[in-house]
Enzyme design. Sequence first.
Site, mmCIF file in Angstrom:
data_model
loop_
_atom_site.group_PDB
_atom_site.id
_atom_site.type_symbol
_atom_site.label_atom_id
_atom_site.label_comp_id
_atom_site.label_asym_id
_atom_site.label_seq_id
_atom_site.Cartn_x
_atom_site.Cartn_y
_atom_site.Cartn_z
ATOM 1 N N GLY A 33 -2.990 -6.808 5.398
ATOM 2 C CA GLY A 33 -4.186 -6.091 5.828
ATOM 3 C C GLY A 33 -4.979 -6.795 6.904
ATOM 4 O O GLY A 33 -5.529 -6.148 7.799
ATOM 5 N N ARG A 77 -11.269 -10.646 -2.241
ATOM 6 C CA ARG A 77 -10.636 -10.299 -0.956
ATOM 7 C C ARG A 77 -10.405 -8.780 -0.846
ATOM 8 O O ARG A 77 -9.962 -8.134 -1.788
ATOM 9 C CB ARG A 77 -9.307 -11.043 -0.836
ATOM 10 C CG ARG A 77 -8.512 -10.756 0.451
ATOM 11 C CD ARG A 77 -7.485 -9.669 0.245
ATOM 12 N NE ARG A 77 -6.632 -9.458 1.419
ATOM 13 C CZ ARG A 77 -5.813 -8.424 1.578
ATOM 14 N NH1 ARG A 77 -5.729 -7.505 0.635
ATOM 15 N NH2 ARG A 77 -5.073 -8.304 2.650
ATOM 16 N N VAL A 78 -10.718 -8.247 0.308
ATOM 17 C CA VAL A 78 -10.462 -6.834 0.586
ATOM 18 C C VAL A 78 -9.612 -6.764 1.855
ATOM 19 O O VAL A 78 -9.890 -7.474 2.824
ATOM 20 C CB VAL A 78 -11.797 -6.073 0.789
ATOM 21 C CG1 VAL A 78 -11.549 -4.662 1.292
ATOM 22 C CG2 VAL A 78 -12.587 -6.040 -0.527
ATOM 23 N N GLY A 79 -8.590 -5.935 1.833
ATOM 24 C CA GLY A 79 -7.705 -5.819 3.001
ATOM 25 C C GLY A 79 -8.062 -4.640 3.880
ATOM 26 O O GLY A 79 -9.224 -4.244 3.992
ATOM 27 N N ASP A 80 -7.038 -4.068 4.483
ATOM 28 C CA ASP A 80 -7.246 -2.957 5.409
ATOM 29 C C ASP A 80 -7.358 -1.600 4.721
ATOM 30 O O ASP A 80 -7.916 -0.653 5.274
ATOM 31 C CB ASP A 80 -6.065 -2.882 6.396
ATOM 32 C CG ASP A 80 -4.732 -2.654 5.672
ATOM 33 O OD1 ASP A 80 -4.512 -3.293 4.616
ATOM 34 O OD2 ASP A 80 -3.920 -1.848 6.147
ATOM 35 N N THR A 92 0.524 -0.248 6.254
ATOM 36 C CA THR A 92 0.897 -1.034 5.086
ATOM 37 C C THR A 92 1.228 -2.445 5.561
ATOM 38 O O THR A 92 1.432 -2.680 6.742
ATOM 39 C CB THR A 92 2.091 -0.381 4.357
ATOM 40 O OG1 THR A 92 2.340 -1.090 3.144
ATOM 41 C CG2 THR A 92 3.347 -0.395 5.206
ATOM 42 N N THR A 100 -4.286 0.716 -2.789
ATOM 43 C CA THR A 100 -3.530 -0.526 -2.978
ATOM 44 C C THR A 100 -4.212 -1.450 -3.984
ATOM 45 O O THR A 100 -5.423 -1.365 -4.199
ATOM 46 C CB THR A 100 -3.412 -1.274 -1.629
ATOM 47 O OG1 THR A 100 -2.458 -2.323 -1.745
ATOM 48 C CG2 THR A 100 -4.730 -1.859 -1.183
ATOM 49 N N THR A 105 0.799 -1.206 0.000
ATOM 50 C CA THR A 105 0.000 0.000 0.000
ATOM 51 C C THR A 105 0.834 1.259 0.000
ATOM 52 O O THR A 105 1.879 1.304 0.621
ATOM 53 C CB THR A 105 -0.812 0.010 1.311
ATOM 54 O OG1 THR A 105 -1.448 -1.240 1.407
ATOM 55 C CG2 THR A 105 -1.779 1.136 1.371
HETATM 56 N N1 GLY Z 1 -2.336 -3.541 3.111
HETATM 57 C C1 GLY Z 1 -2.939 -3.863 1.905
HETATM 58 C C2 GLY Z 1 -3.678 -5.099 1.885
HETATM 59 O O1 GLY Z 1 -3.504 -5.956 2.750
HETATM 60 O O2 GLY Z 1 -4.476 -5.277 0.992
#
Ligand code: GLY
Length: 330
Positions: free
Chosen positions: A239, A213-216, A236, A203, A185
């Site tokens: 996530g 999938r979705v992260g933070d 970063t 990101t 990220t």
């Molecule tokens: N930090 C970015 C993700 O895990 O998607």
Amino acid sequence: MNSRRKFIKNVAFGTAAAAISPKLIAKSNFKPTGNFKPVVVSTWNHGLPANDVAWKIISGGGKAIDAVEKGIMIPENDPSVTSVGYGGLPDRDGNVTLDACIMDEKGNCGAVAFLQHIKNPISVARKVMDDTPHTMISGKGALDFALSKGFKKENLLTPEAKKRWEQWTKEKNYEPIINIENHDTIGMIALDKNGNLSGACTTSGLAWKMHGRVGDSPIIGAGLFVDNEVGAATATGKGEAVVKIAGTAIIVEMMRMGKSPQEACELAIKRISEKQSDYKDFQVGFLAINKKGEVGAYSIQKGFNYAMHNEDGKNMNDAPHLLQTNVRTY
Ligand code: GLY
């Protein structure tokens, strides 16, 4: 329970914290002076050219919210940055899917998640913030919204990224490489000349992730949090690990209670190490600033760096880290 553990426990985020001690969260201990020192910081090497654009806006008297949006578009547009926007590495099925969020000094925020075919998700997130009653739009809805706002539908999978994905499909070994496949990220946070804080985060997420999938990064309080009374933080790395501790929200809350940005980042990383037994196998890095323009950064593993630009000039900085060496080396 020693005092540090007690402190970490007491700053638990949200309603649980309110139940513990309303006094603790009712009012900040932090007293900004009013002598604001404008600054912009961003994660990783790609933060340097992003900061150049952001600093131009801030040093010219512009708003932090415009600086972070315009700055972060630089790596989004750069096909050589394989963890953000155009050129980002795809999911396990070969789709480039993007996440982003943005937050301003008034606590307004907007986010997009699982967005495909749009080069600048950060600007779509800004439109969500400015033009809708919502805080996040995802998937096809986000794409339709972007198209309705005049964004162009594009193929974001570059030949280089496609080649790397095809290589990966030969073994399909899902074991993200520290600082490479979960070095991802760009998070940018900034304080402008009027003392206003804003942040942005964008990101393409973990390479070879599951489709959908979705992260933070698009989640306010995980990949990014801004409170204009106190400070701002971004994250970063992996996530899932950040989401599990509401990473940037707790950093800002710790700063509210008097911790420096550096102390707050360190406590958040320690929280991960205490709660997630596999923490040695992945990277997370946090970056924070407060209203005084002080900066903090800390990561689990060696290798996390950040770019900074203020009135003294610009530089790259290696963040201190919890583990003395990368546990998994390649
Ligand atoms: N930090 C970015 C993700 O895990 O998607």
